[in-house]
Design a protein around this motif. Structure first.
Motif, PDB file in Angstrom:
ATOM      1  N   UNK A 342       0.829  -1.211   0.000  1.00  0.00           N
ATOM      2  CA  UNK A 342       0.000   0.000   0.000  1.00  0.00           C
ATOM      3  C   UNK A 342       0.865   1.263   0.000  1.00  0.00           C
ATOM      4  N   UNK A 343       1.871   1.302   0.879  1.00  0.00           N
ATOM      5  CA  UNK A 343       2.710   2.500   1.009  1.00  0.00           C
ATOM      6  C   UNK A 343       3.561   2.707  -0.239  1.00  0.00           C
ATOM      7  N   UNK A 344       4.115   1.625  -0.779  1.00  0.00           N
ATOM      8  CA  UNK A 344       4.973   1.736  -1.968  1.00  0.00           C
ATOM      9  C   UNK A 344       4.197   2.297  -3.156  1.00  0.00           C
ATOM     10  N   UNK A 345       3.009   1.752  -3.421  1.00  0.00           N
ATOM     11  CA  UNK A 345       2.205   2.212  -4.565  1.00  0.00           C
ATOM     12  C   UNK A 345       1.706   3.641  -4.323  1.00  0.00           C
ATOM     13  N   UNK A 346       1.326   3.965  -3.083  1.00  0.00           N
ATOM     14  CA  UNK A 346       0.887   5.331  -2.753  1.00  0.00           C
ATOM     15  C   UNK A 346       2.003   6.330  -3.027  1.00  0.00           C
ATOM     16  N   UNK A 367      -5.111   5.484  -0.290  1.00  0.00           N
ATOM     17  CA  UNK A 367      -4.525   4.554   0.682  1.00  0.00           C
ATOM     18  C   UNK A 367      -5.541   3.500   1.124  1.00  0.00           C
ATOM     19  N   UNK A 368      -6.783   3.906   1.324  1.00  0.00           N
ATOM     20  CA  UNK A 368      -7.826   2.949   1.731  1.00  0.00           C
ATOM     21  C   UNK A 368      -8.076   1.908   0.647  1.00  0.00           C
ATOM     22  N   UNK A 369      -8.205   2.377  -0.603  1.00  0.00           N
ATOM     23  CA  UNK A 369      -8.483   1.447  -1.700  1.00  0.00           C
ATOM     24  C   UNK A 369      -7.300   0.519  -1.952  1.00  0.00           C
ATOM     25  N   UNK A 370      -6.085   1.063  -1.859  1.00  0.00           N
ATOM     26  CA  UNK A 370      -4.895   0.228  -2.056  1.00  0.00           C
ATOM     27  C   UNK A 370      -4.772  -0.817  -0.957  1.00  0.00           C
ATOM     28  N   UNK A 371      -5.103  -0.419   0.291  1.00  0.00           N
ATOM     29  CA  UNK A 371      -5.082  -1.377   1.409  1.00  0.00           C
ATOM     30  C   UNK A 371      -6.015  -2.554   1.113  1.00  0.00           C
ATOM     31  N   UNK A 372      -7.197  -2.229   0.598  1.00  0.00           N
ATOM     32  CA  UNK A 372      -8.210  -3.248   0.293  1.00  0.00           C
ATOM     33  C   UNK A 372      -7.683  -4.212  -0.767  1.00  0.00           C
ATOM     34  N   UNK A 525      13.418   8.728   2.233  1.00  0.00           N
ATOM     35  CA  UNK A 525      13.417   8.349   3.655  1.00  0.00           C
ATOM     36  C   UNK A 525      12.804   6.960   3.835  1.00  0.00           C
ATOM     37  N   UNK A 526      11.759   6.654   3.058  1.00  0.00           N
ATOM     38  CA  UNK A 526      11.120   5.334   3.125  1.00  0.00           C
ATOM     39  C   UNK A 526      12.090   4.235   2.690  1.00  0.00           C
ATOM     40  N   UNK A 527      12.814   4.479   1.604  1.00  0.00           N
ATOM     41  CA  UNK A 527      13.805   3.503   1.131  1.00  0.00           C
ATOM     42  C   UNK A 527      14.885   3.298   2.207  1.00  0.00           C
ATOM     43  N   UNK A 528      15.322   4.411   2.811  1.00  0.00           N
ATOM     44  CA  UNK A 528      16.337   4.332   3.881  1.00  0.00           C
ATOM     45  C   UNK A 528      15.792   3.536   5.070  1.00  0.00           C
ATOM     46  N   UNK A 529      14.515   3.751   5.398  1.00  0.00           N
ATOM     47  CA  UNK A 529      13.883   3.002   6.496  1.00  0.00           C
ATOM     48  C   UNK A 529      13.906   1.502   6.214  1.00  0.00           C
TER      49      UNK A 529
END
Length: 627
Positions: A342-346, A367-372, A525-529
């Protein structure tokens, strides 16, 4: 470097796919809409007409998407109807209101809580330009204008409430030299509190002496302010049109421009230093295990070195033994994969400009639709892991994967929503929207988890690199620094350290109602995380195996997942140092929502750490021949 720089283009200038500009001719009517009134002190939004402001003949609600409803947006038509393109008007009277005790009290409460009124024109939010005293010619923009302010008359000690009842609007437009049409590129206001005066009895043709377009008398800040009491208040406004050099494609720049880019660069450099340090350690471990341990397995110089170098090999018969509560681990790993997807595609959509602030509620809806839809991958990954542990009841594990995390979040959300309902706030999610969320969950997400799980369970499982002994090996006493609680808590510090500066800006955008659109920084920052979580888990997992402790399954998940604890503690620190929330309900809302965020962060980082350790153990044990 040019590729690296490309990441930052969306944070400064961007094109919004699918959003068409609207051209206005001179004399075209403009539609001003009102949105919720908001406060950073209470975090409870209310609809504009919950206060006794002037109302149009018929209040019309604008259609809102799922994200807007969840944000508490309530967009309605306004009584500010004399907005004619490129026709400046002075001192338009909206209405005259005589406040009763209840109405005066409502205004005073909102002024005490520093509520701001939000409006929209051509999809642009209303802003108040404020000059920065510390920087020459620098202007910051405050979103929405305050309902009023508190102050004292000269020589008086008693504090009074004053309402902003005169609004001086400025509409900026960019003219097309070929067609003579114009596009709106700015919507600003300067609010004033003015005690309007007039002669004789009030009627629709009464001319004000404090604000008269015929006498060219404009409202200034030197006028007597309008006190909130059980008396009449006359609401007025000016409209001024200004030609601007700003083009339509860049009109959001003033809203999104960050004056503190240097802090974001510092955040990136800080995070990269952590990654470089961890990468060096992982490289050392890889060289030591895969080069010295494996290729020189029979050429060790001393007995002492052999003992040190082969500690992890001694547990080969137990390292792939299924852990206790492995079904729960499968559930959490599946949920983490769902979150990661979800986070990557968002992030990718945000980088491409699809989720800009002009598309209100777009980020939350996406984010809601991707989570689903990512439920498919959750079911697949949890079933694959469950089958590897020799589990047989795949339907049970699938149902738990589909229900456990969403049910926990929904329960907290339901309680928080009940608190908001109790405050009669527009932030309360209506029953219809709540039903739509449940429908998305059980109608789409749950079936997709089952489909993914069915596919995952049908696929053959990869064999373990080494055979597992029938009798478990006894784990020797561990030194204090390898105690599970200590190593787990230590493991969460570095992933949190990699993101905490960016976290400050995210919390500021959520709780201080500012725009966040620096997704270029956020993506890096996400990639670093991800890299930090993976590397710290691999390092600590290696130390654990070297000390002959083979119970790494849950430890790997909790090591990086413990960063969520630090996130929640930082959220508490932010609450007491940066926010001015005093109401109990508002405090409960803050900590309730941050608990949900921390829980989600735990699931995400834990899963990243788990898969890194899973890959690492399979790699090292498949590379050495066990006698």
């Amino acid at each position: 470097f040019s590729l690296f720089y490309l990441f930052f283009l969306p944070s400064h200038c961007f094109y919004l796919p699918g959003v068409a500009p609207e051209d206005f001719k001179t004399g075209d009517p403009l539609l001003v809409k009102v949105n919720k009134i908001t406060s950073t002190k209470t975090q409870l939004p209310y609809s504009y007409y919950s206060l006794p402001y002037c109302q149009p003949d018929h209040i019309v609600d604008s259609a809102e998407n799922l994200g807007e409803v969840l944000r508490g947006d309530r967009i309605e038509n306004s009584p500010y109807t004399v907005f004619i393109m490129r026709e400046s008007r002075m001192c338009n009277v909206v209405c005259r209101k005589v406040l009763d005790k209840k109405a005066a009290k409502a205004f005073k409460e909102k002024i005490d809580d520093e509520y701001r009124v939000n409006m929209i024109l051509d999809n642009l939010p209303l802003v108040v330009p404020i000059r920065r005293p510390d920087v020459e010619n620098a202007v910051v923009y405050q979103h929405g204008f305050h309902v009023g302010l508190k102050g004292k008359y000269a020589g008086s000690k008693e504090e009074k409430h004053f309402i902003n009842n005169h609004l001086a609007f400025t509409v900026k437009f960019h003219k097309d030299p070929l067609t003579e049409t114009a596009r709106i590129v700015g919507f600003e206001v300067k609010p004033f509190s003015v005690k309007h005066e007039y002669e004789g009895e009030w009627n629709t043709k009464t001319r004000l002496t404090t604000c008269d377009p015929h006498a060219k008398r404009a409202v200034t800040s030197s006028e007597s302010p309008q006190e909130v009491e059980e008396k009449e208040i006359i609401f007025t406004y000016d409209v001024e049109f200004q030609e601007s050099d700003i083009k339509w494609a860049s009109r959001w720049d003033t809203y999104l421009l960050m004056a503190d880019d240097q802090i974001h660069w510092f955040s990136i450099v800080n995070s990269l230093m952590i990654v470089l340090f961890l990468s060096a350690m992982v490289a050392m471990i890889m060289l030591r295990t895969l080069y010295r341990d494996i290729s020189k397995y029979n050429q060790l110089e001393t007995q002492e070195e052999a003992q040190e170098e082969t500690g992890w090999k001694l547990v080969h018969g137990d390292v792939f033994r299924p852990p206790t509560n492995f079904d729960l681990l499968c559930v959490y790993v599946g949920t983490g994969v769902q979150f990661f997807g979800m986070i990557l595609v968002t992030m990718i959509f945000a980088l491409l400009g699809f989720l800009s602030p002009s598309n209100r509620g777009g980020l939350m809806t996406a984010m809601l639709l991707l989570w689903v839809f990512m439920g498919l991958f959750a079911g697949y990954s949890s079933a694959r892991l469950y089958k590897m542990f020799k589990g047989a009841n795949w339907k049970s594990i699938t149902l738990k994967t589909a229900i456990k995390f969403p049910a926990t979040v929904f329960a907290i959300f339901f309680v928080l929503n009940a608190l908001i309902w109790g405050q009669k706030s527009s932030g309360a999610v209506p029953f219809g929207t709540m039903f739509a969320l449940v429908l998305l969950w059980f109608g789409i997400s749950v079936p997709l988890v089952f489909v993914g799980s069915y596919i995952g369970f049908k696929k053959p499982v990869k064999e373990d690199p080494v055979k597992t002994n029938k009798i478990p090996r006894q784990v020797p006493d561990q030194p204090w620094y390898l105690h599970p609680a200590f190593s787990i808590l230590i493991g969460g510090i570095l992933p949190f350290g990699a993101v905490f500066i960016e976290l400050f800006f995210i919390l500021t955008s959520i709780w201080l109602h500012q725009f966040y659109y620096i997704f270029g920084f956020l993506f890096i920052v996400f990639i670093i995380l991800v890299v930090t979580c993976a590397e710290i888990t691999v390092v600590l997992c290696y130390f654990q195996l070297c000390s002959e402790d083979y119970q790494w399954w849950w430890r790997s998940y909790l090591t990086s997942g413990s960063s969520a604890l630090y996130l929640f503690l930082y959220a508490a620190f932010y609450f007491f140092t940066k926010l001015e929330i005093t109401k109990l309900v508002s405090g409960m809302l803050y900590f309730g929502y941050m608990l949900i965020v921390s829980y989600a962060f735990f699931v995400l980082t834990g899963t990243i750490g788990f898969y890194a350790c899973f890959w690492f153990t399979r790699l090292i044990y498949s590379s050495v021949k066990i006698d």
